[in-house]
Design a protein around this motif. Structure first.
Motif, PDB file in Angstrom:
ATOM      1  N   SER A 204       0.713  -1.332   0.040  1.00  0.00           N
ATOM      2  CA  SER A 204       0.016  -0.032   0.021  1.00  0.00           C
ATOM      3  C   SER A 204       1.018   1.275  -0.183  1.00  0.00           C
ATOM      4  CB  SER A 204      -0.894   0.046   1.317  1.00  0.00           C
ATOM      5  OG  SER A 204      -1.400   1.315   1.421  1.00  0.00           O
ATOM      6  N   PRO A 205       0.639   2.193  -1.060  1.00  0.00           N
ATOM      7  CA  PRO A 205       1.119   3.544  -0.701  1.00  0.00           C
ATOM      8  C   PRO A 205       0.713   4.530   0.243  1.00  0.00           C
ATOM      9  CG  PRO A 205      -0.392   3.573  -2.768  1.00  0.00           C
ATOM     10  CD  PRO A 205      -0.294   2.251  -1.917  1.00  0.00           C
ATOM     11  N   HIS A 206      -0.191   4.022   0.873  1.00  0.00           N
ATOM     12  CA  HIS A 206      -0.964   4.910   2.069  1.00  0.00           C
ATOM     13  C   HIS A 206      -0.075   4.559   3.512  1.00  0.00           C
ATOM     14  CE1 HIS A 206      -3.793   5.977  -1.074  1.00  0.00           C
ATOM     15  NE2 HIS A 206      -3.931   4.692  -1.018  1.00  0.00           N
ATOM     16  N   SER A 207       0.790   3.273   3.377  1.00  0.00           N
ATOM     17  CA  SER A 207       1.620   3.253   4.535  1.00  0.00           C
ATOM     18  C   SER A 207       2.959   3.591   4.320  1.00  0.00           C
ATOM     19  CB  SER A 207       1.455   1.961   5.125  1.00  0.00           C
ATOM     20  OG  SER A 207      -0.009   1.922   5.502  1.00  0.00           O
ATOM     21  N   HIS A 208       3.819   3.936   5.298  1.00  0.00           N
ATOM     22  CA  HIS A 208       5.174   4.071   5.230  1.00  0.00           C
ATOM     23  C   HIS A 208       5.766   2.675   5.867  1.00  0.00           C
ATOM     24  CE1 HIS A 208       4.242   8.077   4.920  1.00  0.00           C
ATOM     25  NE2 HIS A 208       4.041   8.338   6.032  1.00  0.00           N
ATOM     26  N   ARG A 209       7.064   2.395   5.187  1.00  0.00           N
ATOM     27  CA  ARG A 209       7.819   1.198   5.529  1.00  0.00           C
ATOM     28  C   ARG A 209       9.443   1.830   5.974  1.00  0.00           C
ATOM     29  NH1 ARG A 209       4.584   0.651   2.131  1.00  0.00           N
ATOM     30  NH2 ARG A 209       2.861  -0.605   2.152  1.00  0.00           N
ATOM     31  N   LEU A 210       9.710   1.811   7.258  1.00  0.00           N
ATOM     32  CA  LEU A 210      10.864   2.307   7.545  1.00  0.00           C
ATOM     33  C   LEU A 210      11.786   1.455   8.304  1.00  0.00           C
ATOM     34  CD1 LEU A 210       9.097   5.149   9.680  1.00  0.00           C
ATOM     35  CD2 LEU A 210       9.801   5.152   7.243  1.00  0.00           C
ATOM     36  N   HIS A 211      13.237   1.603   7.927  1.00  0.00           N
ATOM     37  CA  HIS A 211      14.116   0.662   8.411  1.00  0.00           C
ATOM     38  C   HIS A 211      14.205   0.514   9.903  1.00  0.00           C
ATOM     39  CE1 HIS A 211      18.003  -1.220   8.949  1.00  0.00           C
ATOM     40  NE2 HIS A 211      17.829  -1.957   7.645  1.00  0.00           N
ATOM     41  N   PHE A 212      14.463  -0.604  10.550  1.00  0.00           N
ATOM     42  CA  PHE A 212      14.363  -0.865  11.943  1.00  0.00           C
ATOM     43  C   PHE A 212      15.403   0.045  12.572  1.00  0.00           C
ATOM     44  CE2 PHE A 212      13.916  -3.511  15.775  1.00  0.00           C
ATOM     45  CZ  PHE A 212      14.678  -3.377  16.613  1.00  0.00           C
ATOM     46  N   SER A 230       2.538   3.164   9.700  1.00  0.00           N
ATOM     47  CA  SER A 230       4.024   2.809   9.578  1.00  0.00           C
ATOM     48  C   SER A 230       4.357   1.171   9.778  1.00  0.00           C
ATOM     49  CB  SER A 230       5.106   3.593  10.502  1.00  0.00           C
ATOM     50  OG  SER A 230       5.093   5.051   9.637  1.00  0.00           O
ATOM     51  N   TYR A 231       5.409   0.726   9.212  1.00  0.00           N
ATOM     52  CA  TYR A 231       5.870  -0.649   9.375  1.00  0.00           C
ATOM     53  C   TYR A 231       7.383  -0.512   9.560  1.00  0.00           C
ATOM     54  CZ  TYR A 231       1.098  -2.065   7.728  1.00  0.00           C
ATOM     55  OH  TYR A 231      -0.143  -2.183   7.431  1.00  0.00           O
ATOM     56  N   PHE A 232       7.948  -1.216  10.119  1.00  0.00           N
ATOM     57  CA  PHE A 232       9.409  -1.141  10.503  1.00  0.00           C
ATOM     58  C   PHE A 232      10.199  -2.494   9.943  1.00  0.00           C
ATOM     59  CE2 PHE A 232      10.287   2.783  12.458  1.00  0.00           C
ATOM     60  CZ  PHE A 232       8.790   2.786  13.018  1.00  0.00           C
ATOM     61  N   VAL A 233      11.130  -2.472   9.288  1.00  0.00           N
ATOM     62  CA  VAL A 233      11.739  -3.497   8.475  1.00  0.00           C
ATOM     63  C   VAL A 233      13.033  -3.780   9.273  1.00  0.00           C
ATOM     64  CG1 VAL A 233      12.603  -4.062   6.254  1.00  0.00           C
ATOM     65  CG2 VAL A 233      10.838  -2.444   6.246  1.00  0.00           C
ATOM     66  N   ILE A 234      13.242  -5.060   9.476  1.00  0.00           N
ATOM     67  CA  ILE A 234      14.504  -5.689   9.926  1.00  0.00           C
ATOM     68  C   ILE A 234      15.270  -6.365   8.699  1.00  0.00           C
ATOM     69  CG2 ILE A 234      13.656  -5.831  12.537  1.00  0.00           C
ATOM     70  CD1 ILE A 234      13.454  -9.038  11.752  1.00  0.00           C
ATOM     71  N   ASP A 235      16.518  -6.465   9.016  1.00  0.00           N
ATOM     72  CA  ASP A 235      17.225  -7.220   8.042  1.00  0.00           C
ATOM     73  C   ASP A 235      17.311  -8.600   8.231  1.00  0.00           C
ATOM     74  OD1 ASP A 235      19.879  -4.593   8.151  1.00  0.00           O
ATOM     75  OD2 ASP A 235      18.240  -4.763   6.808  1.00  0.00           O
ATOM     76  N   SER A 236      17.173  -9.218   9.653  1.00  0.00           N
ATOM     77  CA  SER A 236      17.270 -10.661   9.718  1.00  0.00           C
ATOM     78  C   SER A 236      16.862 -10.700  11.198  1.00  0.00           C
ATOM     79  CB  SER A 236      18.563 -11.229   9.707  1.00  0.00           C
ATOM     80  OG  SER A 236      19.497 -10.640  10.697  1.00  0.00           O
ATOM     81  N   LYS A 281      17.550  -2.610  -0.271  1.00  0.00           N
ATOM     82  CA  LYS A 281      17.923  -1.586   0.997  1.00  0.00           C
ATOM     83  C   LYS A 281      17.055  -0.481   0.580  1.00  0.00           C
ATOM     84  CE  LYS A 281      20.639  -4.146   3.022  1.00  0.00           C
ATOM     85  NZ  LYS A 281      19.614  -4.982   3.445  1.00  0.00           N
ATOM     86  N   GLY A 282      16.575   0.182   2.004  1.00  0.00           N
ATOM     87  CA  GLY A 282      15.863   1.510   1.817  1.00  0.00           C
ATOM     88  C   GLY A 282      16.689   2.718   1.328  1.00  0.00           C
ATOM     89  N   GLU A 283      15.925   3.569   1.017  1.00  0.00           N
ATOM     90  CA  GLU A 283      16.742   4.954   0.908  1.00  0.00           C
ATOM     91  C   GLU A 283      16.462   5.998   2.007  1.00  0.00           C
ATOM     92  OE1 GLU A 283      15.147   3.519  -3.546  1.00  0.00           O
ATOM     93  OE2 GLU A 283      14.143   5.254  -2.303  1.00  0.00           O
ATOM     94  N   ARG A 284      17.792   6.684   2.282  1.00  0.00           N
ATOM     95  CA  ARG A 284      17.529   7.413   3.666  1.00  0.00           C
ATOM     96  C   ARG A 284      16.813   8.620   3.208  1.00  0.00           C
ATOM     97  NH1 ARG A 284      19.011   7.400   8.362  1.00  0.00           N
ATOM     98  NH2 ARG A 284      20.445   5.695   8.205  1.00  0.00           N
TER      99      ARG A 284
END
Ligand code: HBI
Ligand code: FE
Length: 287
Positions: A204-212, A230-236, A281-284
């Motif tokens: 969804s473009p209506h939510s954000h995905r941010l690096h943990f 917002s959702y937070f993203v881990i690497d592992s 990878k996310g973009e800062r």
């Protein structure tokens, strides 16, 4: 799962001192078993491409045509990771909840939602808890993370820091995303047990995905009654374990001086992932 604002469902009249109850599997009706089966069929069909590989691998041996028997699941769990599930009547106080996790005992609600709640429910029922949470208890690294989280919670009681840990639980165990070579995938139980939020959380473009980032997560509020902003993203799972197997006391002192953050806002320094992006990878986010 979150704190419920209205009176709790479930029968708390015969709880043990640790808030646990017998599952009483024979009390479930054929209609309830049929509803549970429909929930499992609907959700398993949605997993490919959205659920992380570990969840898909571990959910398989736990799938059943009826509401699962906790004692049968415990035979499988004990061998896989030493975790056990225990019946609870629903949401239980934080201190009881953390103590159970610290003992590698996961609380699973014994009641099942009503048919009209097929698509969405705020409080945890047996489908959310068993289908959403139990499979990752089979993953050794995640299983250790959850026990570590429980131990942290017992310590946080004394430091008046439960809110920070509740946010960490919310944005990882309940609504966490993981970055994989195939793109973002869900590992949070609140997403994995939801008919609509599984695809939403990834695309969804209506939510954000941010690096943990631990301080960022611990400062971010959340809503319990709608899809996440917002959702937070881990690497592992390894990273998640390492990030949280530390003493949080200094971090709590630092956070107490800072305001909470709004979950629908992107702040300078946030590392964002584009919806459904395939890049690893996310973009800062520019300041
Ligand atoms: N109780 N049964 C149950 N399940 C939960 O997920 C739960 C809870 N009590 C408290 C709680 N979660 C959250 O406040 C945690 O963040 C502590
Ligand atoms: Fe939950």
């Amino acid at each position: 799962m979150p704190k419920a604002e209205k009176p709790l469902r479930g029968d708390y009249s015969n709880i043990d001192s640790d808030y646990t109850v017998e599952q009483n599997w024979h009390a479930y009706t054929p209609a309830q078993h049929a509803l549970y089966k429909r929930l499992v069929e609907r959700q398993t069909a949605k997993l490919p491409g959205f659920a992380c590989d570990e969840f898909i691998a571990h959910v398989a041996p736990l799938l059943s045509e009826k509401i699962p028997r906790f004692d049968a699941a415990n035979d499988i769990l004990r061998r896989a990771s030493g975790w056990q599930i225990v019946g609870v009547p629903g949401l239980i106080p934080d201190d009881a909840f953390f103590r159970l996790l610290a003992e590698r005992r996961f609380p699973v609600t014994t009641w099942l939602r009503e048919p009209e709640e097929f698509d969405y429910i705020v409080e945890p029922d047996v489908f959310h808890d068993f289908f959403g949470h139990v499979p990752l208890l089979m993953d050794p690294v995640f299983a250790d993370y959850l026990q570590e989280y429980g131990r942290g919670g017992v310590k946080a009681q004394g430091l008046d820091a439960l809110g920070y840990l509740a946010r960490l639980y919310w944005y990882t165990v309940e609504f966490g995303l993981i970055d994989t070579a195939q793109g973002l995938r869900a590992y949070g139980a609140g997403i994995l047990s939801s008919g609509g939020e599984l695809a939403h959380s990834i695309e969804s473009p209506h939510s954000h995905r941010l690096h943990f980032e631990l301080p960022r997560i611990m400062r971010t509020d959340y809503r319990i009654d709608r899809y996440q902003d917002s959702y937070f993203v881990i690497d592992s799972f390894d990273t998640l374990f390492k990030e949280t197997a530390q003493d949080f006391a200094p971090l709590y002192e630092q956070l107490r001086t800072l305001p909470s953050l709004d979950p629908s806002t992107i702040y300078p320094g946030d590392r964002c992932f584009r919806p459904g992006c395939e890049t690893a990878k996310g973009e800062r986010h520019a300041a």
